[in-house]
Scaffold this motif. Sequence first.
Motif, PDB file in Angstrom:
ATOM      1  N   SER A  86     -12.532   7.553  34.297  1.00  0.00           N
ATOM      2  CA  SER A  86     -13.662   6.932  33.101  1.00  0.00           C
ATOM      3  C   SER A  86     -12.816   6.705  31.833  1.00  0.00           C
ATOM      4  O   SER A  86     -13.500   6.302  30.876  1.00  0.00           O
ATOM      5  N   MET A  87     -11.686   7.538  31.528  1.00  0.00           N
ATOM      6  CA  MET A  87     -10.975   7.248  30.255  1.00  0.00           C
ATOM      7  C   MET A  87      -9.623   7.434  30.542  1.00  0.00           C
ATOM      8  O   MET A  87      -9.202   8.325  31.468  1.00  0.00           O
ATOM      9  N   ASP A 152     -16.323  12.171  26.000  1.00  0.00           N
ATOM     10  CA  ASP A 152     -14.678  12.647  25.398  1.00  0.00           C
ATOM     11  C   ASP A 152     -14.904  14.002  25.119  1.00  0.00           C
ATOM     12  O   ASP A 152     -13.545  14.759  25.378  1.00  0.00           O
ATOM     13  N   VAL A 225      -9.246   2.054  34.225  1.00  0.00           N
ATOM     14  CA  VAL A 225     -10.280   2.435  33.927  1.00  0.00           C
ATOM     15  C   VAL A 225     -11.437   1.910  34.705  1.00  0.00           C
ATOM     16  O   VAL A 225     -11.080   0.540  34.975  1.00  0.00           O
TER      17      VAL A 225
END
Length: 250
Positions: A86-87, A152, A225
């Motif tokens: 995802s990141m 985040d 990603v």
Amino acid sequence: MAGELLDNKGRGDAAWQWPAIHPEGRKIGLIATAISLVFLLIFDWELIGWPLLALSAGVFAFFRDPERVVPQGDNCIVSPADGLVSMIAEVEPPAELQGDDGTGMLGLPPGPVIRISIFMSVFDVHINRAPIGGVVRRLVYMPGKFMSADLDKASEENERQHILMERGDGVAIGFTQIAGLVARRIVPFVKPGDMVAVGQRVGLIRFGSRVDVYLPAGTDAKVMVGQKMIAGETVLAEVGKQQLLEGIAH
């Protein structure tokens, strides 16, 4: 015979098989099944019984624990979790993984490193595995919130558990199990001082969550990603190797 290719259990023939159910989930699944049968067979309440029976099957599926074939390579860092990247960001490692923990054992050095975040949906396998082989040097549980794990700020605010591992040559890797909206329990299988092999099971997180991996300094990600990870099999990076990746989604 010499040169024969074997499967991950040393047999000559590979075949699909039902994955095992981890013991952590058997009791929950059996209780859910028993309750659904009570509604179906004793009370004859099909409107409640059948959905509960379907939920029981979902519980067993969630706790499935398939075998994995671990890549063989001295510098491979494998994914600790199934799920979606995802990141990928350059960040400072968590304070809990840095410095002296009071035992004289140093953690990760200060300075920005690459963090790879892997989001696990409720449909992914939730058994987490060691990204490298070595000694578990630190295991730190941090209470917190239960926000969506794909945010985040979940790295710093959600309930989480930090694990620090060190190889025989001194290379250290930190990774963090993070609870999510639905997750309410992080279950460790290891403790400080344990020696584990790369790809070995080290814990699980119940129902939808995330794992962050902090690569060693000077190491770049080999994944992107949006890429799907398989715990214990997908190579996240190679220690000390830097590279620029580009990809196109199809």
